[in-house]
Design a protein around this motif. Structure first.
Motif, mmCIF file in Angstrom:
data_model
loop_
_atom_site.group_PDB
_atom_site.id
_atom_site.type_symbol
_atom_site.label_atom_id
_atom_site.label_comp_id
_atom_site.label_asym_id
_atom_site.label_seq_id
_atom_site.Cartn_x
_atom_site.Cartn_y
_atom_site.Cartn_z
ATOM 1 N N GLY A 1 -2.099 -6.887 2.782
ATOM 2 C CA GLY A 1 -0.917 -6.147 2.368
ATOM 3 C C GLY A 1 0.332 -6.641 3.073
ATOM 4 N N ALA B 1 -4.805 -2.243 6.393
ATOM 5 C CA ALA B 1 -4.083 -2.638 5.172
ATOM 6 C C ALA B 1 -3.439 -4.021 5.350
ATOM 7 N N ASP C 1 -5.447 2.798 9.627
ATOM 8 C CA ASP C 1 -5.423 2.491 8.198
ATOM 9 C C ASP C 1 -4.319 1.472 7.880
ATOM 10 N N LYS C 2 -3.209 1.635 8.554
ATOM 11 C CA LYS C 2 -2.112 0.694 8.324
ATOM 12 C C LYS C 2 -2.485 -0.715 8.810
ATOM 13 N N THR D 1 4.123 5.548 3.132
ATOM 14 C CA THR D 1 3.348 6.800 3.309
ATOM 15 C C THR D 1 3.862 7.879 2.351
ATOM 16 N N SER E 1 -1.913 8.334 6.961
ATOM 17 C CA SER E 1 -0.874 7.888 7.904
ATOM 18 C C SER E 1 -1.437 7.420 9.238
ATOM 19 N N ASP F 1 3.178 -4.503 3.051
ATOM 20 C CA ASP F 1 3.938 -3.331 3.469
ATOM 21 C C ASP F 1 3.060 -2.085 3.283
ATOM 22 N N TYR F 2 3.551 -0.948 3.842
ATOM 23 C CA TYR F 2 2.772 0.288 3.777
ATOM 24 C C TYR F 2 3.760 1.446 3.672
ATOM 25 N N SER G 1 0.137 5.353 0.253
ATOM 26 C CA SER G 1 -0.989 6.269 0.488
ATOM 27 C C SER G 1 -0.544 7.450 1.338
ATOM 28 N N PHE H 1 0.857 -1.193 0.000
ATOM 29 C CA PHE H 1 0.000 0.000 0.000
ATOM 30 C C PHE H 1 0.893 1.244 0.000
#
Length: 563
Positions: A104, A99, A95-96, A109, A91, A106-107, A88, A86
């Motif tokens: 997901g 995800a 939301d993380k 920002t 932050s 990884d994330y 996005s 992800f």
């Protein structure tokens, strides 16, 4: 999907064209192949056309947001294992967490640095490709295991089938062997029964006044009868050896008795043929032995008879001596028997098959000298049963030497009684005709010819003979009269000799009578037949055809044992 040699095929999903362009520039500049999708719907369609190696997925998009797209990829697409990163501007930790929950790996920002994007892409691609390799290896291993399992299953089925076929073949072979043995035993019995009358009457004829021509005729059919019996015995022996039924027996005997008997039998045949015949026993040869006397005699008689048969002029010699020194290291006494002749000899080619059944040098040998070709085969196999060796040295037209080395146990005890080849004691006294005390004998015999033969054998003796034709009559006579001896045929109608003997023994026990000597007089000639007779209660076992001298000696032997 790209191969592991490519940098990677990356799907970039973002509704912002500027972000798409920036990410494509970063990734293509590093050598990756990229595909853009400006919405979640288009991303799913693109995935259906070509599976990516990694997906960069924005969250805030119209219609389908990133969370929904990721969930559909993981649950309904053909690439649920494809890593989704992800990327996005959101932050918020929640939301993380969401995800990661929808699948997901990884994330990132926004805003992001190119180095961070490349590092994370490379890391997850590396993990993904490692996972793919492991999955592929697992699949290959599973496929290999499946193939091996299938092959093993097939091999097990084939082995089971082969085992079943082998067991069936073994049972069939055993049945065939048993049928052959039974057939040979029956044929032996059926041939011996009339041969008893033929040979016996021949013996009686020699006691009458005969012209020279008549005596020659009688001698001829006596010799033919002896040859026929020898052939029957040879066939039975080779059959028993092949089926593993022959077992050697151990008893004490004197070597000089073997020598004397050889001189009196095969030695006399050599002398009649005009050959010089001699037996030499070397010094230090053990003279008192334990072993199977009958089978030793059979081996030597076969070898010497062949030497006499195939020697037209010259000599036949027998040498007996201790075996070689290296064999003396074995437990027991090893004796070497060497039979040499100056006969027709054997070629190198013929030597290879000379010990096989029904084999002679060539067809002309059979036509000229006769014989079944079983003698040497039997000798070889008997030597093997002894655990000894047999060898041949021969030159065509110059002669042959057979050497047999056999193990025995040396016996230091003196043996007082001389025994014949069938284990019976040889009588040295006078015939029964000079006995003062009469002997009452019951003969159970269904063959009229054989009954008349026994009657003729006892004609000039003091024996009183009563004859019955089956076992049941024998039992009744024994209950009503007292006999000194019962001669019992074992195969008769109504009641056989085994049943009759057991019935007589049971009756004797019931009333407390002393047992009457019962001797089997039968055409059943195998060793197991003798055991069967003794197990039924017989005191002895005589085999047809029987000579007059042998019968009279047996009668005297069992009478003396009772006295």
């Amino acid at each position: 999907m790209t191969s592991f040699g490519d940098m990677g095929n990356i799907l970039i999903v973002d509704d912002n064209p500027a972000n798409l362009e920036l990410l494509q520039s970063i990734l293509t500049g590093a050598g990756f192949r990229t595909r853009p999708a400006i919405s979640g719907v288009l991303a799913l369609r693109s995935i259906a056309v070509e599976k990516p190696d990694l997906i960069l997925l924005d969250i805030m998009m119209p219609k389908l947001n990133g969370f929904d797209v990721c969930q559909r990829i993981k649950e309904g697409s053909d690439c649920p294992e494809c890593p989704v990163i992800f990327i996005s501007a959101k932050s918020d930790p929640l939301d993380k967490v969401r995800a990661f929950r929808v699948g997901g790996v990884d994330y990132i920002t926004k805003p992001f640095s190119p180095e961070e994007v490349l590092a994370r892409v490379r890391t997850h691609l590396s993990h993904y490709r490692l996972h793919q390799r492991l999955a592929e290896r697992k699949q290959n291993l599973e496929h290999l295991v499946h193939e091996r399992t299938a092959a093993l299953t097939a091999a097990n089925k084939a082995l089971q089938l082969a085992t079943e076929e082998a067991e069936a073949a073994t049972k069939k072979a055993e049945a065939a062997s048993q049928a052959k043995s039974e057939f040979l035993a029956v044929m032996s019995h059926e041939i011996r029964t009339p041969m008893n009358a033929i040979i016996g009457m021949g013996d009686l004829l020699t006691e009458t006044q005969l012209s020279s021509e008549q005596r020659n005729y009688v001698t001829t059919f006596q010799r033919a009868g002896d040859l026929l019996l020898d052939l029957i015995d040879d066939i039975l022996d080779i059959s028993r050896i092949e089926s593993g039924e022959m077992v050697l027996e151990t008893a004490s005997f004197l070597l000089k008795d073997v020598v004397q008997r050889l001189e009196m039998t095969v030695g006399q045949e050599a002398i009649k043929k005009g050959l010089a015949f001699s037996i030499h026993v070397a010094e230090k040869t053990p003279l008192e032995l334990d072993g199977d006397l009958h089978r030793l005699w059979q081996i030597l008689a076969n070898l010497i008879s062949n030497a006499v048969k195939f020697t037209n002029a010259g000599v036949v010699t027998v040498e007996i001596e201790p075996a070689l020194e290296q064999q003396q290291n074995e437990d027991g006494a090893w004796v070497c028997f060497r039979v040499s002749d100056t006969g027709i000899g054997i070629s190198e080619e013929q030597k290879r098959a000379i010990f096989h059944p029904f084999t002679q040098g060539d067809s002309s040998v059979t036509r000229r000298y006769g014989g079944s070709g079983l003698g040497l085969a039997i000798a070889r196999r008997l030597v093997d049963l002894f655990g000894g060796t047999i060898s041949l040295d021969s030159t065509l037209d110059k002669g042959s030497t057979f050497e047999v080395i056999l193990p025995f146990k040396e016996n230091d005890e003196c043996i007082n009684s001389k025994q014949s080849h069938d284990g019976s004691v040889i009588s040295s006294g006078s015939d029964l005709l000079v006995e003062e005390t009469s002997c009452r004998i019951l003969l159970a015999e269904d063959s009229e010819d054989n009954a008349l033969l026994v009657q003729a054998f006892l004609k000039n003796t003091t024996c009183q003979l009563t004859m019955v034709e089956n076992g049941q009559m024998a039992v009744e006579y024994c209950k009503n009269e007292r006999f000194d001896l019962v001669l019992m045929d074992m195969q008769m109608p109504v009641m056989d000799g085994y049943t009759a003997t057991r019935a007589i023994r049971n009756w004797e026990k019931e009333i407390g009578n002393p047992p009457t000597p019962i001797v089997a007089l039968t055409a059943h000639a195998l060793k197991e037949d003798e055991k069967k007779s003794l197990d039924a209660g017989c005191d002895g076992h005589l085999t047809k055809p029987i000579r007059k001298r042998r019968l009279l000696d047996a009668i005297k032997q069992y009478r003396l044992s009772v006295s």
